[in-house]
Design a protein around this motif. Structure first.
Motif, PDB file in Angstrom:
ATOM      1  N   ARG A 314       0.817  -1.199   0.000  1.00  0.00           N
ATOM      2  CA  ARG A 314       0.000   0.000   0.000  1.00  0.00           C
ATOM      3  C   ARG A 314       0.853   1.252   0.000  1.00  0.00           C
ATOM      4  N   PHE A 315       0.447   2.237  -0.811  1.00  0.00           N
ATOM      5  CA  PHE A 315       1.143   3.516  -0.871  1.00  0.00           C
ATOM      6  C   PHE A 315       0.162   4.626  -0.508  1.00  0.00           C
ATOM      7  N   GLU A 316       0.620   5.590   0.303  1.00  0.00           N
ATOM      8  CA  GLU A 316      -0.209   6.704   0.712  1.00  0.00           C
ATOM      9  C   GLU A 316       0.554   8.020   0.573  1.00  0.00           C
ATOM     10  N   ILE A 317      -0.209   9.101   0.342  1.00  0.00           N
ATOM     11  CA  ILE A 317       0.356  10.449   0.303  1.00  0.00           C
ATOM     12  C   ILE A 317      -0.307  11.265   1.390  1.00  0.00           C
ATOM     13  N   VAL A 318       0.492  11.828   2.279  1.00  0.00           N
ATOM     14  CA  VAL A 318       0.003  12.746   3.302  1.00  0.00           C
ATOM     15  C   VAL A 318       0.412  14.149   2.879  1.00  0.00           C
ATOM     16  N   VAL A 319      -0.563  15.014   2.632  1.00  0.00           N
ATOM     17  CA  VAL A 319      -0.286  16.392   2.239  1.00  0.00           C
ATOM     18  C   VAL A 319      -0.466  17.288   3.458  1.00  0.00           C
ATOM     19  N   GLN A 320       0.569  18.046   3.786  1.00  0.00           N
ATOM     20  CA  GLN A 320       0.595  18.855   4.999  1.00  0.00           C
ATOM     21  C   GLN A 320       0.807  20.325   4.668  1.00  0.00           C
ATOM     22  N   ASP A 321       0.305  21.198   5.584  1.00  0.00           N
ATOM     23  CA  ASP A 321       0.625  22.617   5.512  1.00  0.00           C
ATOM     24  C   ASP A 321       2.071  22.831   5.929  1.00  0.00           C
ATOM     25  N   GLU A 322       2.520  24.065   5.783  1.00  0.00           N
ATOM     26  CA  GLU A 322       3.898  24.394   6.144  1.00  0.00           C
ATOM     27  C   GLU A 322       4.174  24.137   7.619  1.00  0.00           C
ATOM     28  N   ASP A 323       3.143  24.270   8.485  1.00  0.00           N
ATOM     29  CA  ASP A 323       3.321  24.048   9.920  1.00  0.00           C
ATOM     30  C   ASP A 323       3.134  22.589  10.318  1.00  0.00           C
ATOM     31  N   GLY A 324       2.953  21.690   9.339  1.00  0.00           N
ATOM     32  CA  GLY A 324       2.825  20.269   9.626  1.00  0.00           C
ATOM     33  C   GLY A 324       1.397  19.787   9.790  1.00  0.00           C
ATOM     34  N   GLU A 325       0.402  20.684   9.760  1.00  0.00           N
ATOM     35  CA  GLU A 325      -0.988  20.258   9.894  1.00  0.00           C
ATOM     36  C   GLU A 325      -1.436  19.541   8.622  1.00  0.00           C
ATOM     37  N   GLN A 326      -2.115  18.396   8.817  1.00  0.00           N
ATOM     38  CA  GLN A 326      -2.511  17.580   7.667  1.00  0.00           C
ATOM     39  C   GLN A 326      -3.680  18.209   6.917  1.00  0.00           C
ATOM     40  N   ARG A 327      -3.547  18.294   5.578  1.00  0.00           N
ATOM     41  CA  ARG A 327      -4.639  18.751   4.727  1.00  0.00           C
ATOM     42  C   ARG A 327      -5.534  17.588   4.320  1.00  0.00           C
ATOM     43  N   PHE A 328      -4.900  16.529   3.780  1.00  0.00           N
ATOM     44  CA  PHE A 328      -5.667  15.365   3.360  1.00  0.00           C
ATOM     45  C   PHE A 328      -4.725  14.184   3.191  1.00  0.00           C
ATOM     46  N   LEU A 329      -5.325  13.003   3.087  1.00  0.00           N
ATOM     47  CA  LEU A 329      -4.618  11.745   2.891  1.00  0.00           C
ATOM     48  C   LEU A 329      -5.226  11.059   1.683  1.00  0.00           C
ATOM     49  N   THR A 330      -4.378  10.550   0.795  1.00  0.00           N
ATOM     50  CA  THR A 330      -4.888   9.863  -0.387  1.00  0.00           C
ATOM     51  C   THR A 330      -3.962   8.713  -0.750  1.00  0.00           C
ATOM     52  N   GLY A 331      -4.449   7.794  -1.558  1.00  0.00           N
ATOM     53  CA  GLY A 331      -3.642   6.662  -1.971  1.00  0.00           C
ATOM     54  C   GLY A 331      -2.721   7.009  -3.122  1.00  0.00           C
ATOM     55  N   GLY A 332      -1.665   6.209  -3.299  1.00  0.00           N
ATOM     56  CA  GLY A 332      -0.710   6.414  -4.385  1.00  0.00           C
ATOM     57  C   GLY A 332       0.567   7.060  -3.894  1.00  0.00           C
TER      58      GLY A 332
END
Length: 482
Positions: A314-332
């Motif tokens: 399984r592969f996941e992408i965690v997209v974060q703001d500059e301060d480390g707060e998570q925006r969203f999580l998606t596969g790939g």
């Protein structure tokens, strides 16, 4: 007789008598006469309208060109101008550039050739060491930003003298009690040896450079799982691990070191260790999957897309703001463009081994923008286009919609899928008549600009930090420039 008003023309009527015949008009006299009858003011108005139209078009094109030039000025990884064919500057007997330190290019590759330092401007040999010929070499940046750079970094690293050390590993093969690795640490600017140490112990099956050091993992001569980590700057062993025994007569032993984890598996036994501490973080049957960071892709708005592997599938992408707060999580996993001129600032491109092609999502929300079944080994974002390269073709998609703008059939040589770009022109190796060619295409239209024989067969392309083009073939590296 009244004087004619402006715009009126005097006409004289002539009466013919008898058999007299009026002379035939000269060919073309009609349209010339009509032109002469057009008032001067009308010509002036027409000329003004045409001039204004040309001026408006020119102004729009000028602004667009200025905007593109401004975007390209802040784009990393671009080459020198590719508007015309390039000429050879120098070549050296290695097949990869580890990086550039000061004014020295560190080259490595080729069977038992060792590592070589050459002047980055002229290719003249500065130093040579017979290490790394049975293994690999990499640059380790010193200080808090302790990233590693190898001969497959794209583009090669550009560091200052004293900012990094060069590590070269030579692996010994043979029986299980003969395996091991010797690591040599060098000054990459001068080529001097700083230290040597042995990554030893019977059964060292897999060895790799990791952040700040070298790690090994395998089985000893009693069939036990053994592992360790050595500090690159001191040569000291920082931890050691001895684990369960496995059946040496089993069907096989697999070991791998990647990112922050290292795993060995044989039969029913599987052990995963934290590469920093040596602690067990996953074993066969564990309910806690191993999370491994693959890449951190900076985003245009200051955020970051972190690609991770969860377990083995399984592969996941965690997209974060500059301060480390998570925006969203998606596969790939996030695709890292070879060049991105900022013309699609909120578009994140991703791929997944479980579905063909690529997908674009909004980098702020994760909402899907479009999907394309076009596959890609390499991607660039230029002039509002997503440009993809696979083994057979080059394709440009509209970055907003994913619609195909143009595609060209450009079969690649076996090792030459990668392309380089100056932001306006794409350069790639292609299969030519009886050899390999370098083909340049305009990024916005796909139009062929020029073609020339490649200086080495089956080569692949990279860009030096100064923008000159590297053509890397079997046992040779060539530098090209305008």
């Amino acid at each position: 007789m009244r004087a004619p008003r402006q715009g009126q023309v005097d006409v004289e009527l002539v009466e013919t008598v008898g058999d007299d015949v009026a002379p035939e008009a000269e060919p073309g006299a009609d349209w010339r006469e009509l032109v002469r009858r057009v008032p001067g003011r009308a010509w002036a108005v027409t000329a003004t309208v045409v001039a204004l139209g040309v001026g408006v078009v020119g102004a729009v094109e000028w602004r667009a060109d200025r905007a593109q030039a401004a975007r390209l000025a802040g784009t990393d990884g671009l080459t020198v101008s590719l508007a015309e064919p390039l000429a050879e500057v120098w070549r050296a007997p290695r097949q990869g550039v580890v990086g550039v330190v000061g004014d020295v290019a560190v080259l490595h590759g080729g069977t038992n050739q060792g590592v070589l330092g050459v002047g980055v401007r002229d290719g003249e040999t500065r130093w040579e060491q017979p290490v790394g010929g049975a293994g690999w070499c990499w640059l380790e940046r010193l200080g808090p930003d302790d990233r590693r750079f190898g001969p497959w970094s794209a583009p090669p690293a550009r560091l200052e003298a004293g900012e990094a050390v060069l590590g070269c590993a030579d692996s010994r093969s043979g029986g299980i009690d003969e395996q091991g690795t010797e690591v040599t640490v060098l000054d990459p600017a001068e080529g001097g040896v700083l230290r040597r140490f042995e990554v030893s112990g019977p059964g060292t099956g897999s060895t790799s450079d990791v952040d700040d050091g070298v790690a090994s993992l395998g089985l000893d001569d009693e069939g036990r799982v053994v592992a360790g980590r050595w500090d690159l700057l001191t040569g000291e062993r920082t931890w050691a691990y001895v684990g369960p025994r496995v059946d040496l007569d089993s069907q096989g032993v697999g070991s791998s070191i990647s990112g922050d984890t290292m795993t060995v598996a044989s039969g029913a036994v599987s052990v995963t260790l934290d590469a920093w501490t040596g602690e067990v973080v996953g074993t066969e049957g564990s309910t806690r999957p191993v999370v491994q960071e693959l890449d951190r892709l900076p985003l245009a708005d200051g955020g970051v897309a972190v690609s991770t592997a969860i377990g083995e599938e399984r592969f996941e992408i965690v997209v974060q703001d500059e301060d480390g707060e998570q925006r969203f999580l998606t596969g790939g996993y996030a695709l890292r463009p070879v060049a991105d001129d900022g013309s699609a600032p909120q578009t994140l491109l991703l791929s997944s081994p479980k579905r063909p092609g690529i997908m674009a999502v909004d980098a702020r929300t994760g909402d899907e923008l479009w999907r394309s079944r076009v596959s890609s080994w390499q991607v660039a974002v230029l002039a509002g286009l997503v440009i993809l390269r696979d083994e057979q073709r080059l394709t440009a998609l509209d970055a907003r919609t994913g619609a195909t703008v143009w595609t060209r059939e450009d079969p690649a040589p076996e090792t030459g899928v990668r392309f380089v770009t100056d932001g306006r022109v794409l350069l790639m190796p292609v299969r030519g008549d009886g050899g390999t060619d370098l083909l340049a295409r305009v990024a916005e239209t796909g139009r062929e600009l020029w073609r020339a024989p490649a200086p080495v067969a089956e080569g692949y392309l990279e860009a030096l930090p100064d923008g000159r083009v590297l053509v890397i073939g079997s046992g040779e590296t060539v530098v090209l420039a305008p």
